[in-house]
Write a protein that holds these residues in place. Structure first.
Motif, PDB file in Angstrom:
ATOM      1  N   ASN A 113     -13.267 -44.124  29.534  1.00  0.00           N
ATOM      2  CA  ASN A 113     -12.520 -44.636  28.211  1.00  0.00           C
ATOM      3  C   ASN A 113     -13.091 -45.502  27.542  1.00  0.00           C
ATOM      4  N   ASN A 114     -13.660 -45.453  26.169  1.00  0.00           N
ATOM      5  CA  ASN A 114     -14.452 -46.493  25.693  1.00  0.00           C
ATOM      6  C   ASN A 114     -13.626 -47.386  24.388  1.00  0.00           C
ATOM      7  N   ASP A 115     -12.303 -47.172  24.794  1.00  0.00           N
ATOM      8  CA  ASP A 115     -11.423 -48.073  23.838  1.00  0.00           C
ATOM      9  C   ASP A 115     -11.504 -49.503  24.359  1.00  0.00           C
ATOM     10  N   VAL A 116     -12.410 -50.157  23.826  1.00  0.00           N
ATOM     11  CA  VAL A 116     -12.284 -51.687  24.387  1.00  0.00           C
ATOM     12  C   VAL A 116     -11.224 -52.515  24.110  1.00  0.00           C
ATOM     13  N   LEU A 117     -10.488 -52.337  22.911  1.00  0.00           N
ATOM     14  CA  LEU A 117      -9.510 -53.178  22.693  1.00  0.00           C
ATOM     15  C   LEU A 117      -8.199 -53.019  23.562  1.00  0.00           C
ATOM     16  N   SER A 118      -7.892 -51.570  23.964  1.00  0.00           N
ATOM     17  CA  SER A 118      -6.716 -51.542  24.968  1.00  0.00           C
ATOM     18  C   SER A 118      -7.264 -52.221  26.297  1.00  0.00           C
ATOM     19  N   GLN A 119      -8.544 -52.310  26.659  1.00  0.00           N
ATOM     20  CA  GLN A 119      -8.717 -52.702  27.893  1.00  0.00           C
ATOM     21  C   GLN A 119      -8.620 -54.338  28.157  1.00  0.00           C
TER      22      GLN A 119
END
Length: 65
Positions: free
Chosen positions: A57-63
């Motif tokens: 998952n490349n969604d940096v904001l949710s991580q």
């Protein structure tokens, strides 16, 4: 008396329909071939596979939360 030509329209339609149905059945059998399980299919084996799964998952904001 003149001879009448035989109309083969029904025969042609029947043959084309039979070929189409046979083609659909063959493609459907090929489509569901991958659904046949092979090897170990227990819950423990599935848990092992899921444990090795990487999250891409490349969604940096949710991580970041």
């Amino acid at each position: 008396m003149a001879e009448q030509e035989k109309d083969n329209t029904f025969t042609v339609v029947a043959v084309v329909t039979a070929i189409a149905i046979a083609g659909v059945v063959m493609l459907k059998a090929d489509e569901t071939k991958h659904l046949q399980y092979g090897g170990e299919t227990s819950a423990a084996a599935e848990a092992q596979v899921l444990a090795k799964h990487k999250d891409f998952n490349n969604d940096v904001l949710s991580q970041a939360k």
